[in-house]
Design a protein around this motif. Structure first.
Motif, mmCIF file in Angstrom:
data_model
loop_
_atom_site.group_PDB
_atom_site.id
_atom_site.type_symbol
_atom_site.label_atom_id
_atom_site.label_comp_id
_atom_site.label_asym_id
_atom_site.label_seq_id
_atom_site.Cartn_x
_atom_site.Cartn_y
_atom_site.Cartn_z
ATOM 1 N N THR A 34 35.719 92.621 -15.073
ATOM 2 C CA THR A 34 35.487 93.555 -13.524
ATOM 3 C C THR A 34 36.711 93.149 -12.718
ATOM 4 O OG1 THR A 34 34.116 91.725 -12.951
ATOM 5 C CG2 THR A 34 33.186 93.497 -13.939
ATOM 6 N N ARG A 35 37.522 92.167 -12.945
ATOM 7 C CA ARG A 35 38.584 91.777 -12.157
ATOM 8 C C ARG A 35 40.121 92.555 -12.682
ATOM 9 N NH1 ARG A 35 35.849 89.556 -8.176
ATOM 10 N NH2 ARG A 35 35.291 87.388 -8.767
ATOM 11 N N PRO A 36 40.449 93.450 -12.020
ATOM 12 C CA PRO A 36 41.602 94.413 -12.513
ATOM 13 C C PRO A 36 42.852 93.529 -12.868
ATOM 14 C CG PRO A 36 40.728 95.271 -10.632
ATOM 15 C CD PRO A 36 39.921 93.911 -10.718
ATOM 16 N N GLY A 37 43.319 93.915 -13.924
ATOM 17 C CA GLY A 37 44.713 92.924 -14.318
ATOM 18 C C GLY A 37 44.177 91.752 -15.200
ATOM 19 N N LEU A 38 43.290 91.317 -15.278
ATOM 20 C CA LEU A 38 42.867 90.109 -15.921
ATOM 21 C C LEU A 38 42.707 90.256 -17.390
ATOM 22 C CD1 LEU A 38 42.006 87.060 -15.183
ATOM 23 C CD2 LEU A 38 39.866 87.596 -15.064
ATOM 24 N N SER A 207 39.519 85.826 -32.105
ATOM 25 C CA SER A 207 39.704 85.167 -31.178
ATOM 26 C C SER A 207 38.559 85.152 -30.083
ATOM 27 C CB SER A 207 40.866 85.528 -30.251
ATOM 28 O OG SER A 207 40.864 86.893 -29.968
ATOM 29 N N ALA A 208 38.342 84.360 -29.382
ATOM 30 C CA ALA A 208 37.225 84.327 -28.223
ATOM 31 C C ALA A 208 38.002 83.613 -27.043
ATOM 32 C CB ALA A 208 36.082 83.275 -28.664
ATOM 33 N N GLN A 209 37.993 84.623 -26.025
ATOM 34 C CA GLN A 209 38.900 84.368 -24.951
ATOM 35 C C GLN A 209 37.756 84.044 -23.607
ATOM 36 O OE1 GLN A 209 42.058 87.503 -25.460
ATOM 37 N NE2 GLN A 209 42.985 86.115 -23.941
ATOM 38 N N GLU A 210 37.965 83.171 -23.190
ATOM 39 C CA GLU A 210 37.067 82.910 -21.963
ATOM 40 C C GLU A 210 37.990 83.482 -20.564
ATOM 41 O OE1 GLU A 210 35.867 78.634 -22.167
ATOM 42 O OE2 GLU A 210 34.117 79.548 -23.131
ATOM 43 N N LEU A 211 37.564 84.311 -19.960
ATOM 44 C CA LEU A 211 38.532 84.841 -18.807
ATOM 45 C C LEU A 211 37.918 84.694 -17.453
ATOM 46 C CD1 LEU A 211 39.211 88.043 -20.479
ATOM 47 C CD2 LEU A 211 40.921 86.254 -20.531
ATOM 48 N N HIS A 212 38.584 84.206 -16.415
ATOM 49 C CA HIS A 212 38.039 84.257 -15.257
ATOM 50 C C HIS A 212 39.296 84.068 -14.197
ATOM 51 C CE1 HIS A 212 38.887 80.017 -15.297
ATOM 52 N NE2 HIS A 212 38.275 79.910 -13.882
ATOM 53 N N ASN A 213 39.249 84.566 -13.035
ATOM 54 C CA ASN A 213 40.122 84.635 -12.107
ATOM 55 C C ASN A 213 40.167 83.152 -11.303
ATOM 56 O OD1 ASN A 213 41.580 84.639 -9.457
ATOM 57 N ND2 ASN A 213 41.582 86.918 -9.669
ATOM 58 N N SER A 214 40.913 82.325 -11.670
ATOM 59 C CA SER A 214 40.717 81.063 -11.075
ATOM 60 C C SER A 214 40.713 80.998 -9.641
ATOM 61 C CB SER A 214 41.976 79.958 -11.641
ATOM 62 O OG SER A 214 43.063 80.486 -11.321
ATOM 63 N N ARG A 215 41.021 81.734 -8.815
ATOM 64 C CA ARG A 215 40.945 81.913 -7.303
ATOM 65 C C ARG A 215 39.622 82.274 -6.837
ATOM 66 N NH1 ARG A 215 43.403 85.311 -4.571
ATOM 67 N NH2 ARG A 215 44.295 86.634 -6.149
ATOM 68 N N LEU A 216 39.045 83.088 -7.583
ATOM 69 C CA LEU A 216 38.067 83.675 -7.293
ATOM 70 C C LEU A 216 36.640 83.000 -7.852
ATOM 71 C CD1 LEU A 216 39.134 87.287 -7.058
ATOM 72 C CD2 LEU A 216 38.880 85.573 -5.234
#
Ligand SMILES: C[S@@+](CC[C@H](N)C(=O)[O-])C[C@H]1O[C@@H](n2cnc3c(N)ncnc32)[C@H](O)[C@@H]1O
Length: 230
Positions: A34-38, A207-216
């Motif tokens: 849900t974070r565009p570009g991530l 692969s299993a990628q854990e994604l997050h925006n580290s600023r938010l």
């Protein structure tokens, strides 16, 4: 099997009320979160998608299906449980070539189809909402050997939660724009448990990628899985 028609219908109703119907520009990038570009783009579905048959399970308003059809020349079918979502998708992108939106339960759609796809994917869609022992073997039966299943799901450890302790789904919520939270069941599994289900269904976890925006986001918010049909 888990069916959750009404929370998803409520989500579609609120989104329909908040947005204008009508044609939209196609997004420039595939969005797995849900974070565009991530995170990665469409390349994780295969190296060259031109002319390939793709299926999205739980397509919502169809942004990713439209991107894959227009930006990559794929032939895409998006399936969604809620007719109102399919109406939204058609009103935004129904003008485009090589793109079809269908109303249906992901499992029932696959069970009724004889087609084999080059890739099947889901972005916070039907994968994770249907018991994996029911859905994954049916997905495998509709993929050619060597082809990709990719899906993103809400990360089981988001907001300090822990993954399901066994193979049963647990209570989760659909968050609506008006801040209402409607209960659903979701299989919030860690990678090891997902890998076990994938292997049983005839997939190899790539692969299993854990994604997050580290600023938010203080937690991983999305788990993005790629698996190859054996
Ligand atoms: C969180 S939304 C994500 C929509 C879209 N993939 C996106 O990224 O915007 C989940 C979607 O999955 C659909 N869905 C839920 N259960 C489903 C099922 N069993 N079969 C097909 N679609 C389903 C819902 O109607 C909803 O549109």
């Amino acid at each position: 099997m888990i069916t959750q028609d009404s929370p998803w219908h409520a989500l579609a109703l609120q989104r329909t009320a908040a947005e204008l119907a009508g044609p939209l520009a196609v997004t420039a990038r595939m969005q797995w979160t849900t974070r565009p570009g991530l995170g990665p783009g469409a390349d994780i579905l295969g190296p060259d998608l031109r002319g390939k048959r793709l299926l999205e399970l739980g397509c919502g308003s169809g942004h990713n299906s439209a991107h894959l059809a227009t930006g990559h020349g794929a032939s895409v079918t998006g399936v969604d449980l809620v007719g109102l979502q399919v109406r939204r998708a058609r009103s935004h992108y129904g003008r485009l070539n090589n793109l079809t939106f269908v109303t249906g339960h992901a499992l029932h759609y696959l069970q009724a189809s004889a087609e084999r796809f080059d890739a099947i994917y889901s972005v916070f869609g039907a994968v994770g909402l249907i018991a994996p022992e029911a859905l994954l073997p049916v997905i495998a039966a509709h993929l050619r050997p060597g082809r990709m299943l990719a899906f993103s799901v809400p990360h089981a450890r988001r907001c300090g939660r822990s993954p399901c302790a066994d193979d049963r789904p647990r209570r989760a919520f659909v968050a609506l724009a008006d801040r209402t939270r409607l209960p659903i069941s979701r299989c919030e599994f860690d990678t090891d448990r997902l890998e076990k289900h994938l292997r049983t269904a005839g997939f190899w976890l790539i692969s299993a990628q854990e994604l997050h925006n580290s600023r938010l986001d203080p937690w991983p918010t999305t788990l993005l899985i790629r698996a190859r049909k054996l």
